[in-house]
Design an enzyme around this catalytic site. Structure first.
Site, short mmCIF file in Angstrom:
data_model
loop_
_atom_site.label_atom_id
_atom_site.label_comp_id
_atom_site.label_asym_id
_atom_site.label_seq_id
_atom_site.Cartn_x
_atom_site.Cartn_y
_atom_site.Cartn_z
N ASP A 136 6.31 16.65 -7.91
CA ASP A 136 7.61 17.04 -8.50
C ASP A 136 7.40 18.33 -9.28
OD1 ASP A 136 10.07 17.28 -9.69
OD2 ASP A 136 10.23 15.15 -10.20
N ARG A 138 9.91 20.35 -10.30
CA ARG A 138 11.16 20.79 -10.95
C ARG A 138 10.92 21.06 -12.44
NH1 ARG A 138 14.94 15.88 -9.24
NH2 ARG A 138 12.98 14.80 -9.68
#
Ligand SMILES: [Zn+2]
Length: 336
Positions: A136, A138
């Site tokens: 991930d 982000r």
């Protein structure tokens, strides 16, 4: 009450959703991986939506399949729908839509990850690892800064992802997390929820992430456990109630018998009691009867009255046979 940034004045307009209108304005988030936008919903003041501290905020990363194509394989579409429903019901809130497709890896890498997942029957976090992609990548710092620029100091954040809370708090916002639980629409979506729980610590109820088969077995085990607790707990009161019931019936029967025994007859006595007493006395005399029987002489007469003498009254409380036997014994004793 805080008015949003001035650029909202240029973009404020009406939006109709699910048959209802609400006011929305848009501000850009120009930096970051792919940038994004903040959609500000609220009552219009001179065309610009107004929001206040503590409003609902959803930070949503783009998922082309879930958001636009309404794929059943993930929970992105249902989460976005639920967040918008809640914002619309409150009449105000912020949707920050970030162009961070595929958990920040981009659409092409997302597709490669999905292919790897299908080939090896693994979740996308494991397939990203095989492809040497970050699970991930982000970031939410720019979203947090955007919320501060909108004049907010506290928000209610619609998310199950703990990674979204910390950047906002570090930006000086007071964050109250509001769970966003949606029911998985397919087995793949359920596995994705399970993977997000396991790999990223998303706060998703176990009930949503376990399979129907697991769920049934869990429910069955829960019922067995409940029964194992409930039966002993209920057994004691039941036994007590049963005991009280039996005791009540026994006591009632005893009272009925006692009442019958004490019921007075026409002579002022107690008929059943007298009958019982007389029966007992007759049994005593019957036992003693052989004392007055002589096989050679036959039955000895127990009538010792002189001819014409009236029968003496039977002493009260003594049976007639018993009285005659006593009289007979007395005559023998005195040689009469
Ligand atoms: Zn998705």
């Amino acid at each position: 009450m805080t008015e949003a940034a001035s650029s909202l004045d240029e973009t404020g307009h009406r939006l109709t959703r699910r048959g209802r209108e609400l006011q929305v304005g848009v501000v850009p988030i120009p930096h970051g991986v792919d940038g994004g936008h903040a959609l500000v919903f609220g009552q219009a003041t001179h065309g610009s939506p107004v929001i206040s501290d503590g409003c609902l905020v959803r930070i949503h990363s783009r998922c082309l399949y879930g958001d636009a194509l309404r794929s059943d394989d993930c929970d992105c579409g249902p989460e976005l729908d639920m967040a918008m429903d809640m914002i619309q019901n409150e009449g105000a809130g912020v949707l920050i839509y970030l162009e961070q497709e595929g958990r920040g890896a981009g659409l092409i890498n997302k597709a490669r990850g999905l292919q790897t997942s299908e080939r090896f029957d693994i979740d996308t976090f494991t397939s990203y690892a095989r492809l040497e992609l970050s699970a991930d990548s982000r970031s939410y710092e720019l979203a947090a800064q955007c919320l501060r620029d909108l004049g907010l100091t506290s928000v209610r954040l619609l998310t199950n992802n703990p990674d979204k809370v910390e950047p906002l708090e570090q930006a000086g916002l007071t964050v109250t997390r509001v769970p966003l639980h949606t029911w998985p629409r397919s087995e793949r979506a359920r596995k994705y929820l399970q993977a997000k729980r396991r790999h990223r610590g998303h706060q998703i109820p176990r009930l949503l992430a376990v399979s129907p088969v697991e769920q049934v077995s869990r429910e069955r085990r829960a019922r067995i456990h409940l029964a194992s607790v409930a039966i002993p707990v209920m057994a004691l009161p039941s036994a007590l109630l049963g005991y009280i019931g039996v005791a009540t019936i026994s006591a009632a029967t005893g009272l009925v018998v006692l009442g019958l025994c004490m019921w007075p007859d026409r002579r002022g006595g107690y008929r059943p009691a007298r009958r019982i007493r007389n029966a007992a006395r007759r049994s005593v005399v019957d036992v003693e009867q052989p004392c007055y029987l002589y096989p050679d002489l036959g039955e000895v007469s127990d009538d010792i009255r002189a001819p014409g003498e009236p029968r003496p009254p039977t002493p009260r409380g003594i049976g007639r046979r018993r009285a005659r036997a006593m009289a007979h014994a007395g005559a023998d004793q005195f040689g009469t």
